[in-house]
Design an enzyme around this catalytic site. Structure first.
Site, PDB file in Angstrom:
ATOM      1  N   ASP A   8      30.772  -7.726 -29.569  1.00 36.01           N
ATOM      2  CA  ASP A   8      31.606  -8.788 -29.030  1.00 36.01           C
ATOM      3  C   ASP A   8      30.912 -10.114 -29.364  1.00 36.01           C
ATOM      4  OD1 ASP A   8      33.573 -10.050 -27.257  1.00 36.01           O
ATOM      5  OD2 ASP A   8      31.903 -10.276 -25.862  1.00 36.01           O
ATOM      6  N   ASP A  10      31.701 -13.720 -27.471  1.00 36.54           N
ATOM      7  CA  ASP A  10      31.533 -14.580 -26.295  1.00 36.54           C
ATOM      8  C   ASP A  10      30.820 -13.839 -25.172  1.00 36.54           C
ATOM      9  OD1 ASP A  10      32.915 -16.875 -27.335  1.00 36.54           O
ATOM     10  OD2 ASP A  10      34.778 -15.758 -27.082  1.00 36.54           O
TER      11      ASP A  10
END
Length: 238
Positions: A8, A10
């Site tokens: 991922d 953020d």
């Protein structure tokens, strides 16, 4: 055999959740909504249009949603991307380089749309570390469905039993487990260590260097001799 690690962005690689939440809140308040801080924070890491629609109390197809998305994306560069490499969490560039040196193929699976994800990875200077970047607008179903993770594995020529997903939310863990990936949850992002553990993370760690220790240890072993198959509440292999 190929070992792949998919990340991922953020809250996992970049310390962006607070800045993103502030921007989202400012945008929707400018359009008349009054969400709580908790409601705004809960949208970080999720598809933008659906999040904005929910905060505004309208449908995704409503003109207000399109206006909010345009305002958000128009300010993302000045409010967030302008911070450049300073957005990266400690140890990220060095850790990614260690993984590549150890033979890991690296990928991204993010709820951002392609243009936003590429812009952030370029601004932070780490785009060239990744062999594939899979975004919400590239698959039929976003998180928590497994589509993005499976697309990343296919792009990398990797299989799930030898591969990992690293993320900071329950949604990340749900997606990864649906794709049969092993998982590292990071407790320094959006969701807590307890929430990540409950979501079934194989390991939960408190900083990015600990992520790298878990992954490099896994590379040195096999999928069947990793220490601990249940989550570590404060970080395995310290």
């Amino acid at each position: 055999m190929t070992t792949a690690t998919v990340f991922d962005i953020d809250g996992t690689l970049a310390n962006t959740p607070s800045a993103i939440a502030e921007l989202i809140e400012d945008v929707v308040r400018g359009l008349g909504a009054s969400p709580s801080r908790a409601q705004v924070l809960a949208t970080v890491g999720k598809p933008l249009e659906a999040s904005l629609a929910g905060l505004l109390g309208v449908s995704v197809d409503d003109g207000a949603t399109a206006e909010a998305a345009a305002r958000y994306r128009g300010r993302f560069a000045t409010d967030v991307l302008s911070q450049g490499p300073a957005l990266l969490l400690p140890g990220v560039p060095e850790g990614l380089d260690r993984l590549r040196s150890a033979g890991h193929l690296l990928g991204i699976a993010t709820s951002k749309i392609s243009s936003s994800a590429i812009a952030l990875l370029e601004a932070t200077g780490i785009l060239d570390r990744f062999d594939t970047v899979v975004c919400h607008d590239m698959v039929e179903r976003g998180k928590p469905h497994p589509d993005m993770a499976l697309r990343a594995l296919a792009d990398l020529g990797a299989t799930a039993p030898r591969s990992w997903y690293v993320g900071d939310t329950v949604t990340d863990m749900t997606m990864a487990r649906a794709a049969a990936l092993r998982t590292v949850g990071v407790s320094y992002g959006v969701d807590s260590a307890a929430a990540l553990t409950t979501a079934g993370a194989d390991h939960v760690v408190a900083d990015f260097p600990a992520v790298i220790r878990v992954l490099l240890h896994a590379t040195a072993g096999t999928p069947h001799d990793l220490p601990g198959t249940r989550p570590e509440p404060t970080g395995a292999l310290t």
